[in-house]
Write a protein that holds these residues in place. Structure first.
Motif, PDB file in Angstrom:
ATOM      1  N   THR A 393       0.827  -1.205   0.000  1.00  0.00           N
ATOM      2  CA  THR A 393       0.000   0.000   0.000  1.00  0.00           C
ATOM      3  C   THR A 393       0.860   1.254   0.000  1.00  0.00           C
ATOM      4  O   THR A 393       0.587   2.209  -0.736  1.00  0.00           O
ATOM      5  CB  THR A 393      -0.932   0.000   1.226  1.00  0.00           C
ATOM      6  OG1 THR A 393      -1.668  -1.229   1.246  1.00  0.00           O
ATOM      7  CG2 THR A 393      -1.906   1.164   1.166  1.00  0.00           C
ATOM      8  N   TYR A 394       1.903   1.282   0.838  1.00  0.00           N
ATOM      9  CA  TYR A 394       2.810   2.436   0.869  1.00  0.00           C
ATOM     10  C   TYR A 394       3.455   2.647  -0.501  1.00  0.00           C
ATOM     11  O   TYR A 394       3.497   3.768  -1.018  1.00  0.00           O
ATOM     12  CB  TYR A 394       3.902   2.217   1.923  1.00  0.00           C
ATOM     13  CG  TYR A 394       3.570   2.728   3.297  1.00  0.00           C
ATOM     14  CD1 TYR A 394       4.249   3.818   3.845  1.00  0.00           C
ATOM     15  CD2 TYR A 394       2.588   2.129   4.075  1.00  0.00           C
ATOM     16  CE1 TYR A 394       3.963   4.288   5.120  1.00  0.00           C
ATOM     17  CE2 TYR A 394       2.286   2.585   5.346  1.00  0.00           C
ATOM     18  CZ  TYR A 394       2.982   3.668   5.865  1.00  0.00           C
ATOM     19  OH  TYR A 394       2.685   4.134   7.133  1.00  0.00           O
ATOM     20  N   LEU A 395       3.961   1.560  -1.083  1.00  0.00           N
ATOM     21  CA  LEU A 395       4.611   1.669  -2.385  1.00  0.00           C
ATOM     22  C   LEU A 395       3.606   2.040  -3.465  1.00  0.00           C
ATOM     23  O   LEU A 395       3.893   2.860  -4.348  1.00  0.00           O
ATOM     24  CB  LEU A 395       5.292   0.340  -2.729  1.00  0.00           C
ATOM     25  CG  LEU A 395       6.087   0.298  -4.038  1.00  0.00           C
ATOM     26  CD1 LEU A 395       7.234   1.300  -4.008  1.00  0.00           C
ATOM     27  CD2 LEU A 395       6.631  -1.111  -4.279  1.00  0.00           C
ATOM     28  N   GLY A 396       2.407   1.457  -3.396  1.00  0.00           N
ATOM     29  CA  GLY A 396       1.386   1.754  -4.390  1.00  0.00           C
ATOM     30  C   GLY A 396       0.948   3.203  -4.374  1.00  0.00           C
ATOM     31  O   GLY A 396       0.760   3.817  -5.432  1.00  0.00           O
ATOM     32  N   MET A 397       0.774   3.771  -3.169  1.00  0.00           N
ATOM     33  CA  MET A 397       0.380   5.183  -3.088  1.00  0.00           C
ATOM     34  C   MET A 397       1.472   6.083  -3.661  1.00  0.00           C
ATOM     35  O   MET A 397       1.179   7.064  -4.367  1.00  0.00           O
ATOM     36  CB  MET A 397       0.080   5.557  -1.628  1.00  0.00           C
ATOM     37  CG  MET A 397      -1.164   4.901  -1.076  1.00  0.00           C
ATOM     38  SD  MET A 397      -1.692   5.545   0.541  1.00  0.00           S
ATOM     39  CE  MET A 397      -0.262   5.177   1.555  1.00  0.00           C
ATOM     40  N   ALA A 398       2.738   5.751  -3.382  1.00  0.00           N
ATOM     41  CA  ALA A 398       3.843   6.535  -3.943  1.00  0.00           C
ATOM     42  C   ALA A 398       3.866   6.423  -5.461  1.00  0.00           C
ATOM     43  O   ALA A 398       4.077   7.414  -6.171  1.00  0.00           O
ATOM     44  CB  ALA A 398       5.173   6.052  -3.348  1.00  0.00           C
ATOM     45  N   MET A 399       3.632   5.220  -5.978  1.00  0.00           N
ATOM     46  CA  MET A 399       3.623   5.020  -7.424  1.00  0.00           C
ATOM     47  C   MET A 399       2.462   5.750  -8.079  1.00  0.00           C
ATOM     48  O   MET A 399       2.596   6.288  -9.184  1.00  0.00           O
ATOM     49  CB  MET A 399       3.552   3.528  -7.735  1.00  0.00           C
ATOM     50  CG  MET A 399       4.819   2.766  -7.446  1.00  0.00           C
ATOM     51  SD  MET A 399       4.630   1.010  -7.832  1.00  0.00           S
ATOM     52  CE  MET A 399       4.304   1.090  -9.599  1.00  0.00           C
ATOM     53  N   GLY A 400       1.298   5.760  -7.405  1.00  0.00           N
ATOM     54  CA  GLY A 400       0.147   6.460  -7.969  1.00  0.00           C
ATOM     55  C   GLY A 400       0.427   7.933  -8.183  1.00  0.00           C
ATOM     56  O   GLY A 400       0.051   8.507  -9.220  1.00  0.00           O
ATOM     57  N   ILE A 401       1.084   8.556  -7.218  1.00  0.00           N
ATOM     58  CA  ILE A 401       1.440   9.972  -7.350  1.00  0.00           C
ATOM     59  C   ILE A 401       2.506  10.153  -8.422  1.00  0.00           C
ATOM     60  O   ILE A 401       2.453  11.085  -9.232  1.00  0.00           O
ATOM     61  CB  ILE A 401       1.916  10.515  -5.995  1.00  0.00           C
ATOM     62  CG1 ILE A 401       0.745  10.523  -5.001  1.00  0.00           C
ATOM     63  CG2 ILE A 401       2.504  11.921  -6.132  1.00  0.00           C
ATOM     64  CD1 ILE A 401       1.140  10.863  -3.583  1.00  0.00           C
ATOM     65  N   SER A 402       3.467   9.242  -8.456  1.00  0.00           N
ATOM     66  CA  SER A 402       4.538   9.339  -9.446  1.00  0.00           C
ATOM     67  C   SER A 402       4.032   9.116 -10.858  1.00  0.00           C
ATOM     68  O   SER A 402       4.700   9.486 -11.830  1.00  0.00           O
ATOM     69  CB  SER A 402       5.636   8.318  -9.126  1.00  0.00           C
ATOM     70  OG  SER A 402       6.207   8.558  -7.857  1.00  0.00           O
ATOM     71  N   GLY A 403       2.844   8.488 -10.987  1.00  0.00           N
ATOM     72  CA  GLY A 403       2.286   8.267 -12.310  1.00  0.00           C
ATOM     73  C   GLY A 403       2.055   9.553 -13.086  1.00  0.00           C
ATOM     74  O   GLY A 403       2.168   9.577 -14.311  1.00  0.00           O
ATOM     75  N   VAL A 404       1.742  10.632 -12.355  1.00  0.00           N
ATOM     76  CA  VAL A 404       1.556  11.934 -13.020  1.00  0.00           C
ATOM     77  C   VAL A 404       2.866  12.389 -13.647  1.00  0.00           C
ATOM     78  O   VAL A 404       2.893  12.935 -14.763  1.00  0.00           O
ATOM     79  CB  VAL A 404       1.030  12.976 -12.012  1.00  0.00           C
ATOM     80  CG1 VAL A 404       0.859  14.336 -12.689  1.00  0.00           C
ATOM     81  CG2 VAL A 404      -0.288  12.518 -11.399  1.00  0.00           C
ATOM     82  N   ALA A 405       3.961  12.146 -12.937  1.00  0.00           N
ATOM     83  CA  ALA A 405       5.280  12.505 -13.472  1.00  0.00           C
ATOM     84  C   ALA A 405       5.604  11.662 -14.701  1.00  0.00           C
ATOM     85  O   ALA A 405       6.114  12.170 -15.708  1.00  0.00           O
ATOM     86  CB  ALA A 405       6.350  12.315 -12.405  1.00  0.00           C
ATOM     87  N   GLY A 406       5.299  10.352 -14.629  1.00  0.00           N
ATOM     88  CA  GLY A 406       5.547   9.491 -15.774  1.00  0.00           C
ATOM     89  C   GLY A 406       4.716   9.867 -16.981  1.00  0.00           C
ATOM     90  O   GLY A 406       5.161   9.746 -18.121  1.00  0.00           O
TER      91      GLY A 406
END
Length: 455
Positions: A393-406
């Protein structure tokens, strides 16, 4: 004195094993001294009796080795070979689409295909991480593997721009993100002392994919049609992903409670790490996407420009393993600071490259250090997560936010390249890396203000 029937034997055993209980003369004194023990503390916490409590039991241990642990590493590494390894080969698609299939499109138009793919890899992690924590790995890995193969096969018959966006960008990104998050999350179930090294080996799978897949694509494109070239990738994935489906299995009990954990952002180190990773990813993929086209502008052959992608990913292979081994010795957050600093310097050095030899040298060094940036982030994330069962969950939430950057990073760089040239695109990439590194420095200081401490 607390009555015997007010506490079960398992709770008494848990309390008696805590430092607080050992410091008291008996359990009654402990209850009197702590009349309002907060929920979530180790004292009196029994996750088996109350699944909503997510504090890890004090006796939790990690194998840090063994056959099952290393099989998980193998399966997770294959998952990253087929997910991020495939994305790392997008430079080949960029050059081919620009010169053959989608000649009417600009560089930033085509970059949207890869950027959408990256965005959905990170964005789908937002849900994949929580699903993994709550239901296990195979529930999401098996359908994700099927979706990825379908995505590749559909890409092989695409003709129009919107078809590539849908099949390669959206469907491919969703399936690859659903593979990536549980694969990385499982490592936190098996490794602690060797976690950065294990993460490095897993993430090195994407480097291996970034070496093999571009070479495979380049050679097949010269010998057969685009359709059969891409279908060959699909058949390769069928042969590999069944191993992932069999070997990647969670070890710790499933997490209960809310789907997301917004309280994670109350931890300033976590919030700053997420912010730093956002800006770093915003600029990091510019060389992956545009080094092949830059090589063509320098007069290099089309085949050599494609091999640059393999050189970049080939050098990122040791760049993802060696820093992980070192990080377990001198501190994962310490290495997480060093890697983006060097990567940032290399991006700015790109402005001074005017020869083929210089570009090859820059590509090799950038491959090594960018690989370190990518591999160390999950290891650092696992270090600050309070409960290993919350890792996904911690990693997924970080990835979700980073998706905007990607999603936006490479198209912004592509638009700058189209209208103002490579200097503007490189400057954007380097500036993002500076901001991201600054966030990581603050996160490191808040985590441990001692400069030379192992953190």
């Amino acid at each position: 004195m607390v009555k015997a029937d007010s506490i079960n034997s398992k709770e008494l055993e848990t309390l008696s094993n805590t430092p607080q209980a050992r410091s008291e003369k008996d359990f009654g004194n402990l209850a009197i001294a702590n009349p309002d023990i907060e929920e979530g503390t180790i004292v009196g916490d029994d996750p088996a009796a109350d699944p909503e409590k997510q504090a890890p039991p004090p006796e939790i241990t990690f194998p840090d080795g063994g056959l099952q642990s290393w099989l998980v590493v193998v399966g997770a590494s294959i998952a990253l070979f087929c997910s991020f390894g495939y994305v790392n080969a997008f430079g080949v698609y960029e050059a081919y689409y620009l010169s053959v299939i989608l000649k009417g499109k600009t560089a930033d138009d085509i970059a949207w295909i890869g950027s959408i793919q990256i965005a959905f890899i990170f964005g789908s992690g937002l849900f994949a991480g929580s699903i993994f924590d709550r239901y296990g790995a195979r529930v999401i890995i098996v359908p994700a593997s099927i979706m990825l193969v379908v995505s590749v096969m559909l890409t092989s018959i695409c003709k129009e721009y919107y078809q590539f966006l849908l099949c390669q960008g959206i469907l491919g990104g969703l399936s690859q993100g659903a593979l990536f998050t549980p694969a990385v999350g499982c490592i936190g179930h098996y490794f602690n002392k060797k976690r950065a090294a294990a993460m490095g080996i897993v993430v090195a799978g994407s480097s291996l994919g970034g070496v093999i897949l571009p070479i495979m694509l380049a050679n097949l494109l010269e010998r057969t049609t685009f359709g059969w070239t891409v279908r060959s990738i699909g058949f390769l994935f069928i042969g590999l992903l069944w191993i992932t489906c069999v070997t990647v299995v969670e070890r710790l009990p499933h997490r209960k409670g809310t789907f997301f954990l917004p309280q994670a952002f109350r931890n300033p180190s976590y919030s700053l790490l997420v912010a730093g990773n956002f800006f770093i990813l915003w600029g990091l993929f510019t060389p992956f996407f545009f080094i092949p086209t830059f090589a063509l502008n320098l007069g290099m052959s089309h085949s050599m420009s494609i091999y640059l992608v393999s050189i970049l990913n080939g050098l990122s292979f040791p760049g993802r393993i060696l820093p992980g081994i070192i990080a377990d010795k001198i501190g994962r957050m310490n290495c997480m600071i060093i890697a983006p600093i060097v990567t940032c310097i290399l991006i700015w050095c790109w402005l001074g490259v005017h020869t083929a030899a210089g570009l090859i040298t820059l590509t090799a060094f950038f491959g090594f250090w960018s690989g370190s940036v990518i591999s160390l982030f999950p290891a650092v994330m696992a270090q600050i997560v309070p409960n290993p069962r919350e890792m996904g969950t911690y990693l997924g939430m970080a990835m979700g936010i980073s998706g905007v950057a990607g999603l936006t990073g490479s198209p912004i760089a592509g638009a700058l390249l189209t209208h103002y040239g490579y200097t503007a695109a490189i400057s954007f990439s380097g500036s993002c890396m500076i901001v991201g590194t600054a966030f990581l420095l603050v996160a490191r200081y808040l985590y441990n203000p001692k400069i030379f401490a192992i953190a």
